[in-house]
Scaffold this active site. Structure first.
Site, PDB file in Angstrom:
ATOM      1  N   CYS A  84       0.834  -1.197   0.000  1.00 53.02           N
ATOM      2  CA  CYS A  84       0.000   0.000   0.000  1.00 53.02           C
ATOM      3  C   CYS A  84       0.875   1.256   0.000  1.00 53.02           C
ATOM      4  O   CYS A  84       1.955   1.265  -0.612  1.00 53.02           O
ATOM      5  CB  CYS A  84      -0.960  -0.019   1.185  1.00 53.02           C
ATOM      6  SG  CYS A  84      -2.297   1.186   1.036  1.00 53.02           S
ATOM      7  N   ASP A  93      -3.181   0.870  10.406  1.00 47.24           N
ATOM      8  CA  ASP A  93      -4.400   1.673  10.579  1.00 47.24           C
ATOM      9  C   ASP A  93      -4.876   1.592  12.020  1.00 47.24           C
ATOM     10  O   ASP A  93      -5.416   2.564  12.558  1.00 47.24           O
ATOM     11  CB  ASP A  93      -5.487   1.214   9.614  1.00 47.24           C
ATOM     12  CG  ASP A  93      -5.157   1.642   8.186  1.00 47.24           C
ATOM     13  OD1 ASP A  93      -4.410   0.923   7.505  1.00 47.24           O
ATOM     14  OD2 ASP A  93      -5.597   2.736   7.790  1.00 47.24           O
TER      15      ASP A  93
HETATM   16  P1  RI2 Z   1       0.302   6.072   7.058  1.00 47.81           P
HETATM   17  C1  RI2 Z   1      -3.528   3.250   4.681  1.00 47.81           C
HETATM   18  O1  RI2 Z   1      -4.911   3.058   4.542  1.00 47.81           O
HETATM   19  C2  RI2 Z   1      -2.750   1.955   4.529  1.00 47.81           C
HETATM   20  O2  RI2 Z   1      -3.407   0.835   5.077  1.00 47.81           O
HETATM   21  C3  RI2 Z   1      -1.496   2.312   5.279  1.00 47.81           C
HETATM   22  O3  RI2 Z   1      -0.722   1.196   5.646  1.00 47.81           O
HETATM   23  C4  RI2 Z   1      -2.083   3.020   6.481  1.00 47.81           C
HETATM   24  O4  RI2 Z   1      -3.173   3.787   5.961  1.00 47.81           O
HETATM   25  C5  RI2 Z   1      -1.137   3.895   7.257  1.00 47.81           C
HETATM   26  O5  RI2 Z   1      -0.676   4.937   6.466  1.00 47.81           O
HETATM   27  P2  RI2 Z   1      -5.806   3.811   3.388  1.00 47.81           P
HETATM   28  O6  RI2 Z   1      -6.118   5.192   3.915  1.00 47.81           O
HETATM   29  O7  RI2 Z   1      -0.420   6.753   8.177  1.00 47.81           O
HETATM   30  O8  RI2 Z   1      -5.038   3.820   2.109  1.00 47.81           O
HETATM   31  O9  RI2 Z   1       1.561   5.385   7.536  1.00 47.81           O
HETATM   32  O10 RI2 Z   1      -7.057   2.970   3.301  1.00 47.81           O
HETATM   33  O11 RI2 Z   1       0.525   6.988   5.884  1.00 47.81           O
END
Ligand code: RI2
Length: 308
Positions: free
Chosen positions: A124, A193
């Site tokens: 991701c 998350d």
């Molecule tokens: P940071 C994201 O979720 C991903 O799952 C990623 O690992 C997590 O948030 C943390 O991201 P989404 O918003 O806070 O893409 O480290 O559903 O940037």
């Protein structure tokens, strides 16, 4: 209020995404709303602030960074409008500043776990995970990265852009190439998350497959997570809700055409048990997942007081 509703909509549609970015955006939206709020009645002030908080919290259910940010940024104990307003402005500004600094600390602490010549796999797009990789690169370590595509939203494309802009040797793989590629990897680094009291990691769908493949191949598995990504309510038995998103993100109705009976499931997150996690790198240090309770108690004590 319109600005706050706009931010809420951007979080819902993932124009603003990433658990940390969501948290900072919500804190900013709440701060701006409170700054402009026109009322001299304390009761009305409280009602409106609480309403604004729930609008923000209800946008996405899984990332605990969102309610934690809203609670930390929106905390006050004064009983007049002006004092409460000024406390919220201070709390929100402090939260945003701390969140920024946290990423730098996570980068510094996590980079110590990477050696010159290491190959990393990431999933991701996590700013916290990338902070570690970029810091190691800045320190002169030669790091090679495999980044997964991360269907259906393909956040992997944001990751490869960020890594290649930083001059890091980057290879994109499809999600189903994770196990095949794992034999070339030294360390997996992902974001978070939510982290539960028993040290389980809730992160982008597919994370648990990376963890399983890493476990089988004896590859290190690290999660990079600010302390505000730990979930206090799991201490009181709550489960983390896994967001189920619109099937259209997977395939459009047009393309399904003559198969109207086929159902589409689109869970956005999955759960990796603590046994598959070697380390959680936070701004306060690198901990084994088994220490989640201590982190919740020391860093999110406000929530425990409220619940207990
Ligand atoms: P940071 C994201 O979720 C991903 O799952 C990623 O690992 C997590 O948030 C943390 O991201 P989404 O918003 O806070 O893409 O480290 O559903 O940037």
């Amino acid at each position: 209020m319109q600005q706050l509703l706009d931010t809420a909509e951007k979080i819902r549609t993932m124009e603003i995404r990433g658990a940390g970015r969501i948290a900072a955006a919500a804190a900013r939206a709440l701060r701006d709303y409170v700054e402009m709020l026109e009322t001299s009645s304390f009761e009305e002030f409280v009602a409106k602030v609480e309403k604004a908080k729930s609008i923000l919290i209800e946008t996405r259910p899984t990332a605990v960074s969102l309610p934690n940010a809203v609670m930390l940024a929106g905390s006050y104990d004064a009983e007049t409008v002006e004092k409460a307003r000024s406390q919220i402005l201070d709390s929100a500004t402090e939260f945003i500043q701390n969140a920024d600094n946290a990423l730098d600390n996570i980068g510094e602490i996590g980079a110590k776990r990477l050696r010159d010549g290491d190959t990393v796999m990431t999933h991701c797009n996590s700013h916290a995970a990338l902070a570690i990789i970029k810091t190691a690169h800045k320190q002169g370590k030669r790091i090679k990265v495999y980044a997964t595509e991360s269907r259906p939203r393909r956040q992997g494309f944001i990751t490869i852009k960020e890594l290649s802009d930083a001059g890091i040797d980057t290879t994109l793989i499809v999600d189903s190439a994770v196990r095949y590629t794992m034999k070339n990897v030294d360390t997996v680094i992902v974001g978070a998350d939510s982290i539960t009291v028993n040290g389980a990691l809730v992160n982008k769908i597919g994370t648990s497959q990376l963890a399983l493949a890493a476990h089988e191949a004896r590859v290190n598995f690290i999660s990079a997570a600010e302390t505000y990504k730990f979930s206090p309510s799991t201490l009181f038995g709550d489960l983390v809700e896994i967001e189920e998103r619109d099937p259209e993100e997977v395939i459009s109705k047009d393309k399904l055409g003559d198969m109207p009976d086929v159902k589409i499931s689109n869970p956005a997150f999955d759960v990796t048990p603590s046994e598959y996690i070697d380390l959680i790198v936070t701004e306060a240090g690198a901990f084994p997942p088994q220490m989640a309770y201590v982190i919740i108690k020391e860093h999110l004590g406000w929530e425990l007081e409220k619940m207990g």
